[in-house]
Design a protein around this motif. Structure first.
Motif, PDB file in Angstrom:
ATOM      1  N   GLU A  16       0.830  -1.206   0.000  1.00  0.00           N
ATOM      2  CA  GLU A  16       0.000   0.000   0.000  1.00  0.00           C
ATOM      3  C   GLU A  16       0.866   1.258   0.000  1.00  0.00           C
ATOM      4  N   ARG A  17       1.951   1.246   0.765  1.00  0.00           N
ATOM      5  CA  ARG A  17       2.844   2.407   0.759  1.00  0.00           C
ATOM      6  C   ARG A  17       3.439   2.620  -0.634  1.00  0.00           C
ATOM      7  N   LEU A  18       3.816   1.535  -1.291  1.00  0.00           N
ATOM      8  CA  LEU A  18       4.346   1.634  -2.656  1.00  0.00           C
ATOM      9  C   LEU A  18       3.315   2.232  -3.591  1.00  0.00           C
ATOM     10  N   ARG A  19       2.086   1.756  -3.522  1.00  0.00           N
ATOM     11  CA  ARG A  19       1.037   2.250  -4.426  1.00  0.00           C
ATOM     12  C   ARG A  19       0.781   3.740  -4.204  1.00  0.00           C
ATOM     13  N   ARG A  20       0.685   4.151  -2.956  1.00  0.00           N
ATOM     14  CA  ARG A  20       0.433   5.563  -2.673  1.00  0.00           C
ATOM     15  C   ARG A  20       1.588   6.443  -3.125  1.00  0.00           C
ATOM     16  N   GLU A  23       1.464   6.903  -6.865  1.00  0.00           N
ATOM     17  CA  GLU A  23       0.454   7.895  -7.247  1.00  0.00           C
ATOM     18  C   GLU A  23       0.990   9.313  -7.043  1.00  0.00           C
ATOM     19  N   ARG A  24       1.682   9.535  -5.926  1.00  0.00           N
ATOM     20  CA  ARG A  24       2.274  10.852  -5.669  1.00  0.00           C
ATOM     21  C   ARG A  24       3.328  11.185  -6.723  1.00  0.00           C
ATOM     22  N   PHE A  25       4.168  10.188  -7.058  1.00  0.00           N
ATOM     23  CA  PHE A  25       5.207  10.414  -8.065  1.00  0.00           C
ATOM     24  C   PHE A  25       4.605  10.836  -9.403  1.00  0.00           C
ATOM     25  N   VAL A  26       3.515  10.228  -9.807  1.00  0.00           N
ATOM     26  CA  VAL A  26       2.883  10.572 -11.080  1.00  0.00           C
ATOM     27  C   VAL A  26       2.495  12.047 -11.094  1.00  0.00           C
ATOM     28  N   SER A  27       1.941  12.541 -10.000  1.00  0.00           N
ATOM     29  CA  SER A  27       1.537  13.948  -9.953  1.00  0.00           C
ATOM     30  C   SER A  27       2.747  14.878  -9.991  1.00  0.00           C
ATOM     31  N   LEU A  82       4.289   7.529 -21.176  1.00  0.00           N
ATOM     32  CA  LEU A  82       4.881   6.655 -20.171  1.00  0.00           C
ATOM     33  C   LEU A  82       4.260   6.882 -18.799  1.00  0.00           C
ATOM     34  N   LEU A  83       3.977   8.133 -18.475  1.00  0.00           N
ATOM     35  CA  LEU A  83       3.342   8.417 -17.189  1.00  0.00           C
ATOM     36  C   LEU A  83       1.948   7.816 -17.120  1.00  0.00           C
ATOM     37  N   ASP A  84       1.209   7.902 -18.219  1.00  0.00           N
ATOM     38  CA  ASP A  84      -0.125   7.290 -18.258  1.00  0.00           C
ATOM     39  C   ASP A  84      -0.027   5.784 -18.032  1.00  0.00           C
ATOM     40  N   GLU A  85       0.944   5.152 -18.692  1.00  0.00           N
ATOM     41  CA  GLU A  85       1.091   3.705 -18.533  1.00  0.00           C
ATOM     42  C   GLU A  85       1.535   3.351 -17.116  1.00  0.00           C
ATOM     43  N   PHE A  86       2.454   4.138 -16.578  1.00  0.00           N
ATOM     44  CA  PHE A  86       2.919   3.884 -15.216  1.00  0.00           C
ATOM     45  C   PHE A  86       1.763   3.976 -14.224  1.00  0.00           C
ATOM     46  N   ALA A  87       0.912   4.981 -14.406  1.00  0.00           N
ATOM     47  CA  ALA A  87      -0.240   5.152 -13.515  1.00  0.00           C
ATOM     48  C   ALA A  87      -1.151   3.935 -13.570  1.00  0.00           C
ATOM     49  N   ARG A  88      -1.351   3.382 -14.760  1.00  0.00           N
ATOM     50  CA  ARG A  88      -2.199   2.192 -14.883  1.00  0.00           C
ATOM     51  C   ARG A  88      -1.530   0.972 -14.235  1.00  0.00           C
ATOM     52  N   LEU A  89      -0.224   0.864 -14.426  1.00  0.00           N
ATOM     53  CA  LEU A  89       0.492  -0.298 -13.915  1.00  0.00           C
ATOM     54  C   LEU A  89       0.626  -0.284 -12.394  1.00  0.00           C
ATOM     55  N   THR A  90       0.571   0.886 -11.775  1.00  0.00           N
ATOM     56  CA  THR A  90       0.642   0.926 -10.312  1.00  0.00           C
ATOM     57  C   THR A  90      -0.563   0.231  -9.695  1.00  0.00           C
ATOM     58  N   VAL A  91      -1.670   0.246 -10.413  1.00  0.00           N
ATOM     59  CA  VAL A  91      -2.890  -0.408  -9.931  1.00  0.00           C
ATOM     60  C   VAL A  91      -2.859  -1.899 -10.234  1.00  0.00           C
ATOM     61  N   ARG A  92      -2.341  -2.255 -11.419  1.00  0.00           N
ATOM     62  CA  ARG A  92      -2.305  -3.659 -11.833  1.00  0.00           C
ATOM     63  C   ARG A  92      -0.970  -3.961 -12.500  1.00  0.00           C
ATOM     64  N   ALA A 140       9.822  16.415  -2.356  1.00  0.00           N
ATOM     65  CA  ALA A 140       8.865  16.520  -1.241  1.00  0.00           C
ATOM     66  C   ALA A 140       8.283  15.135  -0.980  1.00  0.00           C
ATOM     67  N   ILE A 141       9.155  14.187  -0.740  1.00  0.00           N
ATOM     68  CA  ILE A 141       8.750  12.802  -0.493  1.00  0.00           C
ATOM     69  C   ILE A 141       8.328  12.673   0.967  1.00  0.00           C
ATOM     70  N   PRO A 142       7.184  12.055   1.265  1.00  0.00           N
ATOM     71  CA  PRO A 142       6.703  11.942   2.646  1.00  0.00           C
ATOM     72  C   PRO A 142       7.738  11.299   3.570  1.00  0.00           C
ATOM     73  N   PRO A 143       7.844  11.781   4.803  1.00  0.00           N
ATOM     74  CA  PRO A 143       8.820  11.235   5.748  1.00  0.00           C
ATOM     75  C   PRO A 143       8.701   9.729   5.962  1.00  0.00           C
ATOM     76  N   ASP A 144       7.471   9.199   6.033  1.00  0.00           N
ATOM     77  CA  ASP A 144       7.331   7.760   6.279  1.00  0.00           C
ATOM     78  C   ASP A 144       7.896   6.939   5.131  1.00  0.00           C
ATOM     79  N   VAL A 145       7.812   7.479   3.923  1.00  0.00           N
ATOM     80  CA  VAL A 145       8.373   6.787   2.759  1.00  0.00           C
ATOM     81  C   VAL A 145       9.899   6.795   2.829  1.00  0.00           C
TER      82      VAL A 145
END
Length: 219
Positions: A5-9, A12-16, A86-96, A129-134
């Protein structure tokens, strides 16, 4: 929070974040030897979609070298796909995710993705600006889990490491290295670019362990 879950979140942040880069930003050289930022993005996509067979065939074609095969796959994809695609594909692949992305340990993938985000952002002079927990999760993995692609575990051995911007420390004895968590992640990952931002009597020791090798692209 689970590692997956941390990886997925974080993905998503990286894509933005990556969506805000300009064409000139993508064409700049990254901190990964001989790779542009565009190539690094392609590498992240390949990590989520390439299977063992594709990687093995590429290695055979490049004399058994993982680094050369890795570079060839990334550059070939970057040559045929724009950063936006590539960003569009990466966003899709993060989910599946497919291929190796489904089975590779998520805590190691998180470290790979964060390190490559820093490869991109530090190369264009942008403060991450990567979250501290990450960052803490990545640092904990770097100093405790040997990784055949990233020598962070080796680089950290015998050093007292202290992050000055998040609650993280490692090692009880030995020379000390202090710095921002993101800078520590990058340098432990064998990137010398942010060495000058670190402080302490262990910096020279750490610097001596970062020995670039030709076509270093993994991790």
């Amino acid at each position: 929070m689970s590692a997956r879950e941390r990886l997925r979140r974080n993905d998503e942040r990286f894509v933005s974040v990556a969506a805000s880069l300009s064409e000139a930003d993508w064409s700049r050289s990254s901190l990964c030897d001989a790779w542009s930022n565009h190539d690094v993005l392609a590498h992240l996509v390949i990590g989520y979609r390439a299977g063992t067979r594709i990687v093995t065939v590429a290695m055979v074609r490049h004399g058994g070298s993982f680094d050369r095969a890795n570079a060839h796959l990334a550059r070939s994809l970057a040559a045929t796909s724009s950063p936006a695609a590539l960003l569009d594909e990466f966003a899709r692949l993060t989910v599946r995710p497919r291929g190796l992305g489904r089975v590779f340990p998520p805590r190691l993938l998180l470290g790979d993705h964060v390190t490559h985000e820093l490869d991109i952002l530090f190369a264009i002079g942008r403060t991450p600006a990567i979250p501290p927990d990450v960052l803490v999760a990545v640092l904990n993995t770097q100093v405790t889990v040997p990784n055949p692609f990233v020598p962070a575990y080796r680089n950290s051995r015998g050093l007292r490491l202290r992050a000055v911007d998040v609650d993280w420390a490692h090692g009880g004895q030995g020379p000390t290295v202090r710095g921002r968590a993101a800078d520590l992640v990058s340098v432990l990952g064998n990137r010398p670019h942010m060495l000058s931002s670190l402080r302490g009597d262990g910096v020279d020791v750490l610097a001596s362990r970062i020995s670039p090798r030709p076509n270093r692209t993994a991790g």
